[in-house]
Design an enzyme around this catalytic site. Structure first.
Site, mmCIF file in Angstrom:
data_model
loop_
_atom_site.group_PDB
_atom_site.id
_atom_site.type_symbol
_atom_site.label_atom_id
_atom_site.label_comp_id
_atom_site.label_asym_id
_atom_site.label_seq_id
_atom_site.Cartn_x
_atom_site.Cartn_y
_atom_site.Cartn_z
ATOM 1 N N CYS A 203 28.849 65.954 63.127
ATOM 2 C CA CYS A 203 30.436 65.506 63.317
ATOM 3 C C CYS A 203 31.413 66.627 63.656
ATOM 4 O O CYS A 203 32.304 66.494 64.607
ATOM 5 C CB CYS A 203 30.962 64.741 62.234
ATOM 6 S SG CYS A 203 30.801 65.364 60.707
ATOM 7 N N HIS B 252 33.339 63.340 56.645
ATOM 8 C CA HIS B 252 33.196 63.361 58.078
ATOM 9 C C HIS B 252 34.215 64.030 58.636
ATOM 10 O O HIS B 252 35.420 63.874 58.497
ATOM 11 C CB HIS B 252 32.988 61.766 58.285
ATOM 12 C CG HIS B 252 32.851 61.519 59.781
ATOM 13 N ND1 HIS B 252 31.365 61.647 60.716
ATOM 14 C CD2 HIS B 252 33.438 60.879 61.008
ATOM 15 C CE1 HIS B 252 31.557 61.330 61.477
ATOM 16 N NE2 HIS B 252 32.678 60.841 62.011
#
Length: 128
Positions: A51, A125
């Site tokens: 990510c 994330h």
């Protein structure tokens, strides 16, 4: 920390912001824009633990004033008319992007192979 105009002014030029969020498994039924082809670089993430790399790529490939090197310029041109899922696959198949990602990746990344909650550990994330 702040993202207001006065706080960001001394940091210019700013090409994008990357935020780190605590990941929670949840269902999101909001509609997804599918009109990004040719307008904005957006790729579905198909690689676990990539990510941050994808956030950086999103900023680089959506910054019209940045001068990209030959590898990213070619990548951007090729990916331009692909849908987000194919862009994600293209990222996963790029040897150059994989090599750069691996050169910065932690040797013991947290993999989410099953549902986990805070009792077992936290997952985060990055998004741009």
């Amino acid at each position: 920390w702040s993202v207001d105009k006065d706080a960001l002014e001394p940091l210019k030029p700013i090409y994008g912001l990357i935020f780190l969020f605590k990941w929670r498994k949840e269902t999101d039924n909001r509609p997804i824009a599918d009109d990004t082809v040719g307008n904005v670089f957006f790729a579905h993430q198909v690689i676990p633990n990539a990510c941050a790399t994808q956030a950086i790529l999103s900023i680089l490939l959506n910054s019209p004033t940045l001068e990209l090197g030959p590898e990213l310029s070619t990548f951007k041109e090729f990916a331009d008319q692909l849908p987000p899922d194919m862009k994600g696959e293209l990222i996963s198949n790029s040897e150059v992007i994989r090599a750069v990602h691996n050169s910065f990746a932690r040797p013991d990344p947290l993999l989410l192979e099953e549902d986990k909650d805070d009792k077992e550990g936290e997952a985060f994330h990055f998004i741009a």
